[in-house]
Scaffold this motif. Sequence first.
Motif, mmCIF file in Angstrom:
data_model
loop_
_atom_site.group_PDB
_atom_site.id
_atom_site.type_symbol
_atom_site.label_atom_id
_atom_site.label_comp_id
_atom_site.label_asym_id
_atom_site.label_seq_id
_atom_site.Cartn_x
_atom_site.Cartn_y
_atom_site.Cartn_z
ATOM 1 N N PHE A 41 3.690 5.523 -5.189
ATOM 2 C CA PHE A 41 3.631 5.661 -6.748
ATOM 3 C C PHE A 41 2.587 6.546 -7.008
ATOM 4 N N ARG A 42 1.452 6.637 -6.537
ATOM 5 C CA ARG A 42 0.510 7.586 -6.940
ATOM 6 C C ARG A 42 0.709 8.995 -6.708
ATOM 7 N N LEU A 43 1.489 9.099 -5.476
ATOM 8 C CA LEU A 43 1.852 10.612 -5.237
ATOM 9 C C LEU A 43 3.055 11.015 -6.201
ATOM 10 N N GLU A 44 3.708 10.049 -6.658
ATOM 11 C CA GLU A 44 4.861 10.496 -7.738
ATOM 12 C C GLU A 44 4.198 10.663 -9.041
ATOM 13 N N GLN A 45 3.187 9.771 -9.396
ATOM 14 C CA GLN A 45 2.267 10.059 -10.662
ATOM 15 C C GLN A 45 1.861 11.656 -10.328
ATOM 16 N N ILE A 46 1.158 11.971 -9.414
ATOM 17 C CA ILE A 46 0.589 13.129 -9.160
ATOM 18 C C ILE A 46 1.593 14.204 -9.446
ATOM 19 N N ARG A 47 2.755 13.926 -8.681
ATOM 20 C CA ARG A 47 3.821 15.134 -8.843
ATOM 21 C C ARG A 47 4.275 15.247 -10.071
ATOM 22 N N LYS A 48 4.535 14.052 -10.645
ATOM 23 C CA LYS A 48 4.959 14.005 -12.086
ATOM 24 C C LYS A 48 3.906 14.875 -13.007
ATOM 25 N N GLU A 49 2.699 14.541 -12.824
ATOM 26 C CA GLU A 49 1.596 15.288 -13.584
ATOM 27 C C GLU A 49 1.617 16.696 -13.351
ATOM 28 N N GLN A 50 1.795 16.927 -12.047
ATOM 29 C CA GLN A 50 1.886 18.321 -11.700
ATOM 30 C C GLN A 50 2.980 19.206 -12.365
ATOM 31 N N GLU A 51 4.040 18.426 -12.027
ATOM 32 C CA GLU A 51 5.557 19.089 -12.890
ATOM 33 C C GLU A 51 5.331 19.319 -14.446
ATOM 34 N N GLU A 52 4.636 18.022 -14.882
ATOM 35 C CA GLU A 52 4.636 18.379 -16.531
ATOM 36 C C GLU A 52 3.568 19.380 -16.685
ATOM 37 N N GLU A 53 2.237 19.643 -15.683
ATOM 38 C CA GLU A 53 1.383 20.544 -15.933
ATOM 39 C C GLU A 53 2.083 21.917 -16.001
ATOM 40 N N ARG A 54 2.894 22.048 -14.891
ATOM 41 C CA ARG A 54 3.529 23.259 -14.610
ATOM 42 C C ARG A 54 4.443 23.707 -15.462
ATOM 43 N N GLU A 55 5.105 22.728 -16.105
ATOM 44 C CA GLU A 55 6.122 22.961 -17.243
ATOM 45 C C GLU A 55 5.569 23.335 -18.352
ATOM 46 N N ALA A 56 4.383 22.773 -18.463
ATOM 47 C CA ALA A 56 3.587 23.299 -20.086
ATOM 48 C C ALA A 56 3.075 24.622 -19.783
ATOM 49 N N ILE A 57 2.642 24.754 -18.485
ATOM 50 C CA ILE A 57 2.216 26.260 -18.087
ATOM 51 C C ILE A 57 3.279 27.464 -18.346
ATOM 52 N N ARG A 58 4.567 26.942 -17.840
ATOM 53 C CA ARG A 58 5.589 27.759 -17.925
ATOM 54 C C ARG A 58 6.147 27.731 -19.297
ATOM 55 N N LEU A 59 6.196 26.937 -20.011
ATOM 56 C CA LEU A 59 6.535 27.013 -21.581
ATOM 57 C C LEU A 59 5.534 27.961 -22.210
ATOM 58 N N SER A 60 4.135 27.614 -21.874
ATOM 59 C CA SER A 60 3.164 28.589 -22.653
ATOM 60 C C SER A 60 3.314 29.874 -22.364
ATOM 61 N N LEU A 61 3.648 30.201 -20.987
ATOM 62 C CA LEU A 61 3.769 31.657 -20.510
ATOM 63 C C LEU A 61 5.272 32.128 -21.337
ATOM 64 N N GLU A 62 6.225 31.503 -21.010
ATOM 65 C CA GLU A 62 7.361 32.077 -21.497
ATOM 66 C C GLU A 62 7.184 32.411 -23.279
ATOM 67 N N GLN A 63 6.454 31.560 -24.125
ATOM 68 C CA GLN A 63 6.145 31.594 -25.286
ATOM 69 C C GLN A 63 5.305 32.716 -25.548
ATOM 70 N N SER A 64 4.427 32.994 -24.507
ATOM 71 C CA SER A 64 3.321 34.422 -24.553
ATOM 72 C C SER A 64 4.029 35.586 -24.272
ATOM 73 N N ARG A 76 0.719 -1.062 -0.004
ATOM 74 C CA ARG A 76 -0.061 0.020 -0.073
ATOM 75 C C ARG A 76 0.687 1.296 0.050
ATOM 76 N N GLU A 77 1.813 1.181 0.729
ATOM 77 C CA GLU A 77 2.604 2.481 0.808
ATOM 78 C C GLU A 77 3.488 2.590 -0.508
ATOM 79 N N MET A 78 4.012 1.531 -0.978
ATOM 80 C CA MET A 78 4.445 1.717 -2.435
ATOM 81 C C MET A 78 3.588 2.069 -3.311
ATOM 82 N N ALA A 79 2.315 1.695 -3.187
ATOM 83 C CA ALA A 79 1.336 2.085 -4.284
ATOM 84 C C ALA A 79 0.904 3.689 -4.008
ATOM 85 N N GLU A 80 1.034 4.018 -2.771
ATOM 86 C CA GLU A 80 0.684 5.399 -2.506
ATOM 87 C C GLU A 80 1.956 6.360 -2.900
#
Length: 650
Positions: free
Chosen positions: A537-560, A531-535
Amino acid sequence: MASNMDREMILADFQACTGIENIDEAITLLEQNNWDLVAAINGVIPQENGILQSGYGVETLHGPAYGPSSHSAAASSAPSSSSAFRHVVPSRQIVERQPRMLDFRVEYRDRNVDVVLEDSSTVGDIKHILENELQIPASKMLLKGWKTGDVDDSTVLKSLHLPKNNSLYVLTPDLPPPSSSHSGALQESLNQNFMLIVTHREVQREYNLNFSGSSTIQEVKRNVYDLTSIPVRHQLWEGWPSSATDDSMTLAVSGLTFPCHRLTVGRRSSPVQTREQSEEQCTDVHMVSDSDGDDFEDATEFGVDDGEMFGVASSALRKSPMMPENAENEGDALLQFTAEFSSRYGDCHPVYFIGSLEAAFQEAFYGKARDRKLLAIYLHHDESVLTNVFCSQMLCAESIVSYLSQNFITWAWDMTKEANRARFLTMCTRHFGSVVAQTIRTQKTDQFPLFLIIMGKRSSNEVLNVIQGNTTVDELMMRLMAAMEIFSAQQQEDIKDEDEREARENVKREQDEAYRISLEADRAKREAQEREMAEQFRLEQIRKEQEEEREAIRLSLEQSLPPEPKEESTESVSKLRIRTPSGEFFERRFLASSKLQVVFDFVASKGYPWEEYKLLGTFPRRDVTQLDPNKSLLEVKLYPQETLFLEAKE
């Protein structure tokens, strides 16, 4: 030959004169003298005492003459006497009894030796006679077959309470076996198997029976009885070789055709048989019984009924049968048996187990070792001369009833009817084996009742004792107590084994429980880790998704972002220097007319979104993120240059 009524009177007079209370002993002495009362009395009381002279017409010293015409005179002259003779013993005279003669048939290898001795002789005397007959030193002999156990040479035969006829056998372990070609061939024949094809004449049915060469003709006939229900004494055979003259012969020496021989058996048509024809040659093997039924086989010939002997009419004792014939349910049959037994002999009697023999086994043998008991099987027979006295005086004695109720499960069966007898023998064969069943089958009517003492063992049920009806209360109690001693020793071993087994099972259960708990703990730990490993993994996935989302936002802002104006631009330019929480600085030029939101987007493109960080001014200290983002840099006084620093929001 005396009639039945005369024999009854002779028996009573003989007991009155001699003082012999034991009926079987009195009958034996009278039989030895052909029911001659005077000869029997003189055999017990020496003639020199002057008590009785030979001849019926001669007077005693103290009483009248005895004869066919003297009964009334005897009765009038001796009114206190219960018979024609009075029990007269002269003063200062010692009454001596004639020594009892015992017959022994001793078997040694292929020989049988008959020995007749007085009961005052010793076991050593038998060995000395056998030493002369067999040419074997007495010191090399082991004399076996005593029903009371092993004895030594000095044991007096009278102390063993032996029956008149006895069977013994000699073992010589210290002597080598005879070696010859004949004995080798005989041994080979004994080891061969004979196929006997027996045809039952009346029903035209064939039986293919296999017997070893060491089996006897008598054993074949007994087995055929089990198959055809024709008693041995009623079997009429065809096909036996002329050399098969004795039922005790083995098949190996009987002259049968090897390996297959045909025989035919039928039932004798004549209902009248001589005494010699009806007697079966049976040997009691693997059974414990100290009683000899031969002493009683002629008891009914002198007209003594079990009811009449003790002053009770037979009709009063036999109002109804003890057990219905062909009863389908053993429990119902036992209910009637118990009710009829109580009506005949009173309510003080053993508590009979109501149910089948199998249920009695379960009750006695298959509980916990501490709760097990011996099984006593009472076999009743209404036509036996001994039944009434055995039931009323032995079986209903308070001491016997109490001892049986405490230590035994008592089960009963009525052997009077042939159908019930056959049914019990079938049950006996199934539960105890053919040897026990055959032993009971060969018991004569006047040897009943029988009392079987059964002990349950791990692999089989063992018959400890077979008690015949010609016994006393004391002897019956001794036999029951002896059986209890054997059972108690076995029970203690069973209790010890059961306790050890339960202890082992408890240890095993504890080990299994500890192992189960350990497995549960390991499984819970493993599940928690999963369960701990699954959690994670889930948090890591969320973190990665958030980072990817933030990176996408950052790139979008940088380009704008609008392009950075050059230093030599003609328009008003504001130069901002921004310090990060880590102490790093980055600079950029903005048009003074640019909105504050452009600065926020620039900071966010560097990884510091304004939702998470505050942008603070230095002089004066102010929170720039609280200003209207739509105002220009010039309007919020961030012109021509300003140093700002980032601070994470709480």
